[in-house]
Motif scaffolding. Structure first.
Motif, PDB file in Angstrom:
ATOM      1  N   ALA A  46      -0.533 -23.357  -5.342  1.00  0.00           N
ATOM      2  CA  ALA A  46      -0.486 -24.779  -5.688  1.00  0.00           C
ATOM      3  C   ALA A  46       0.216 -25.006  -7.036  1.00  0.00           C
ATOM      4  CB  ALA A  46      -1.900 -25.367  -5.712  1.00  0.00           C
ATOM      5  N   HIS A  47       0.089 -24.053  -7.949  1.00  0.00           N
ATOM      6  CA  HIS A  47       0.788 -24.134  -9.243  1.00  0.00           C
ATOM      7  C   HIS A  47       2.309 -24.128  -9.040  1.00  0.00           C
ATOM      8  CE1 HIS A  47       1.972 -22.982 -13.395  1.00  0.00           C
ATOM      9  NE2 HIS A  47       2.665 -21.998 -12.839  1.00  0.00           N
ATOM     10  N   ILE A  48       2.773 -23.328  -8.092  1.00  0.00           N
ATOM     11  CA  ILE A  48       4.196 -23.316  -7.751  1.00  0.00           C
ATOM     12  C   ILE A  48       4.631 -24.732  -7.349  1.00  0.00           C
ATOM     13  CG2 ILE A  48       5.798 -22.583  -5.923  1.00  0.00           C
ATOM     14  CD1 ILE A  48       4.303 -19.814  -6.008  1.00  0.00           C
ATOM     15  N   GLN A 132      13.348 -19.568  -9.719  1.00  0.00           N
ATOM     16  CA  GLN A 132      12.900 -18.369 -10.453  1.00  0.00           C
ATOM     17  C   GLN A 132      11.399 -18.425 -10.709  1.00  0.00           C
ATOM     18  OE1 GLN A 132      15.667 -16.939 -13.712  1.00  0.00           O
ATOM     19  NE2 GLN A 132      16.663 -18.878 -13.225  1.00  0.00           N
ATOM     20  N   HIS A 133      10.899 -19.625 -11.039  1.00  0.00           N
ATOM     21  CA  HIS A 133       9.468 -19.747 -11.296  1.00  0.00           C
ATOM     22  C   HIS A 133       8.661 -19.352 -10.062  1.00  0.00           C
ATOM     23  CE1 HIS A 133       5.595 -21.975 -11.668  1.00  0.00           C
ATOM     24  NE2 HIS A 133       5.636 -21.411 -12.841  1.00  0.00           N
ATOM     25  N   GLU A 134       9.096 -19.840  -8.894  1.00  0.00           N
ATOM     26  CA  GLU A 134       8.371 -19.489  -7.663  1.00  0.00           C
ATOM     27  C   GLU A 134       8.437 -17.984  -7.417  1.00  0.00           C
ATOM     28  OE1 GLU A 134       8.973 -22.056  -4.334  1.00  0.00           O
ATOM     29  OE2 GLU A 134       7.738 -20.823  -2.997  1.00  0.00           O
ATOM     30  N   GLN A 136       8.858 -15.627  -9.613  1.00  0.00           N
ATOM     31  CA  GLN A 136       8.038 -14.926 -10.611  1.00  0.00           C
ATOM     32  C   GLN A 136       6.569 -14.944 -10.199  1.00  0.00           C
ATOM     33  OE1 GLN A 136       9.144 -17.136 -14.126  1.00  0.00           O
ATOM     34  NE2 GLN A 136      10.633 -15.608 -14.764  1.00  0.00           N
ATOM     35  N   HIS A 137       6.125 -16.105  -9.699  1.00  0.00           N
ATOM     36  CA  HIS A 137       4.733 -16.149  -9.240  1.00  0.00           C
ATOM     37  C   HIS A 137       4.542 -15.340  -7.966  1.00  0.00           C
ATOM     38  CE1 HIS A 137       2.381 -18.593 -12.005  1.00  0.00           C
ATOM     39  NE2 HIS A 137       3.541 -19.132 -12.336  1.00  0.00           N
ATOM     40  N   ASP A 138       5.573 -15.224  -7.142  1.00  0.00           N
ATOM     41  CA  ASP A 138       5.452 -14.351  -5.967  1.00  0.00           C
ATOM     42  C   ASP A 138       5.240 -12.902  -6.411  1.00  0.00           C
ATOM     43  OD1 ASP A 138       5.733 -16.530  -4.317  1.00  0.00           O
ATOM     44  OD2 ASP A 138       7.833 -16.155  -3.820  1.00  0.00           O
TER      45      ASP A 138
HETATM   46 FE    FE Z   1       3.927 -20.615 -13.834  1.00  0.00          FE
END
Ligand code: FE
Ligand code: AVJ
Length: 431
Positions: A46-48, A132-134, A136-138
């Motif tokens: 959900a943060h993504i 990139q953010h997604e 990185q969270h992956d």
């Molecule tokens: Fe983040």
């Protein structure tokens, strides 16, 4: 338009990965905390979506908020990871519906937005930042999966790229100035900028990361029990945390075993060692009569082309990463043996700088000269200082959209649930 098509494909590719990582386990495993070091998987998911809403729907698109009421739940600065399971988080089904709604609007925004004129969207920057953010969270979710107990949920075959044996152990990088950082990489984050000249003395750097076989030699030689190899902080940490092998390792008889995504297997000797903290890497290097490379030395080895004096985007040149260059994207769930990926080697013959394992460097995560926080201070600036060490290159779990010759990662020197390894360097007489 090719840029918009590329952005759409990268968004879709990232979401496929987030979906796969959250569909692989039961609902209870999405909301549970598998380690106090990590968020519940459903928080990452959900943060993504929430970051994507903040930047692409509201800021770039100028649209009305979808769920302003949940912003604070998914603000990483308001709630440390250990507290996240007790928050009134969206459940798995709600989270899926929320991130789906956000994504529909983002495609609409992408369609309607000219990717120029405003720095945030110039060359698709904000979309690249969110891709990139997604990713990185992956990678973070992969680390959570690795910590999770229970039946295996992920599986993949090992990488099997061509491999050079009988490489020289080290190569000499001559002293001199090279260009560190970038002004021209469109999706480079603020901490990679600006491009500036940096001088290094001559140094030797290992052609490959330190392998499990190498690291076992350190263990067998009593490396964990000899304070000569450790900094005072490292020795204190090793003692209080009882470190005696990389995380997830176990010794039985004469054999080292490891747990990898729920499967017990003998530690494969030719693989780069991973799940070591900075203190372990630093101690190994001292034991080996070497040291960790500084961040500048790592980047020069990865980017500097002796033929032209230019710094390249990647060790192999300026072309975007392909499967033949590096082990990336979580496709194999493990690093490739040292000496793999000759097509990804640098001009000086340094292998596996990108992919396989994040490489600890000697350097603190510091502010580059000329740094300007963009687009938000909380991506990099608030982490500058002496608390974090820099890791370079990218692991097998990092995506190709989120690694480059200039990309900088950082973490506390005690952390080792990340896919972290290292290579060594040493001083050379100036040449
Ligand atoms: Fe983040
Ligand atoms: C750059 C990997 C250290 O995961 O903490 C994700 C990236 N920043 N969400 C992290 C990040 C905000 C960051 N690292």
């Amino acid at each position: 338009m090719r840029l918009k098509e590329d952005i759409a494909n990268q968004l879709i590719r990232a979401r496929r990965r987030s979906d796969a990582l959250t569909e692989a386990v039961e609902e209870a495993d999405l909301t549970r905390q598998h380690s106090p070091l990590m968020s519940p998987l459903v928080w990452d998911y959900a943060h993504i979506g929430n970051q994507e809403e903040l930047w692409l729907v509201r800021d770039v698109g100028g649209r009305e908020p979808i769920r302003a009421d949940i912003d604070s739940l998914y603000d990483a600065f308001q709630h440390p990871r250990r507290d996240r399971p007790s928050l009134p988080l969206l459940g798995p089904a709600e989270a899926r519906s929320y991130v789906g709604t956000v994504r529909d609007k983002v495609f609409d925004v992408l369609d309607a937005t000219a990717l120029e004129g405003r720095r945030l969207v110039d060359q698709g920057f904000a979309f690249g930042m969110i891709v990139q953010h997604e990713q990185q969270h992956d990678e973070t979710m992969m680390a959570t999966h690795q910590l999770r107990r229970g039946a295996p949920a992920l599986s993949a075959g090992p990488p099997n790229p061509p491999r050079d044996r009988d490489l020289p152990r080290e190569v000499l990088v001559p002293g001199g100035t090279f260009t560190m950082g970038t002004d021209v990489e469109p999706w480079a984050l603020d901490n990679e900028r600006p491009a500036r000249p940096v001088h290094t003395q001559a140094y030797w750097i290992d052609t490959v990361p330190v392998s499990n076989a190498d690291f076992i030699a350190f263990i067998d030689d009593g490396g964990y029990d000899d304070p000569r190899w450790w900094t005072p902080e490292g020795w204190a940490h090793r003692s209080s945390s009882d470190l005696n092998a990389p995380l997830f390792w176990r010794h039985e008889g004469t054999q080292w075993w490891r747990r990898r995504f729920g499967v017990d297997e003998p530690v494969p000797l030719p693989e780069p060692v991973q799940h070591v903290c900075w203190y372990e890497a630093d101690a190994y290097a001292r034991w080996a009569g070497k040291r960790l490379p500084t961040e500048a030395e790592w980047e020069k080895a990865a980017r500097w082309d002796p033929a032209t004096g230019r710094s390249r985007r990647y060790p192999w040149g300026d072309a975007d990463p392909e499967v033949r260059h590096a082990n990336l994207g979580g496709a194999h769930l493990q690093p490739a043996p040292v000496g793999s990926y000759p097509d990804g080697a640098s001009p000086l013959g340094v292998y596996q700088l990108i992919g396989d394992v994040w490489e600890w460097t000697a350097s603190d995560f510091t502010r580059p000269p000329g740094f300007v926080a963009f687009p938000y201070r909380e991506y990099s600036e608030v982490f500058f200082g002496g608390d974090y060490k820099v890791l370079r290159g990218g692991s097998w779990a990092a995506d190709r959209s989120a690694v480059r010759g200039t990309f900088r990662n950082w973490d506390y020197p005690i952390r080792r649930q990340i896919f972290s390894g290292f290579r060594c360097a040493r001083d050379a007489a100036d040449v």
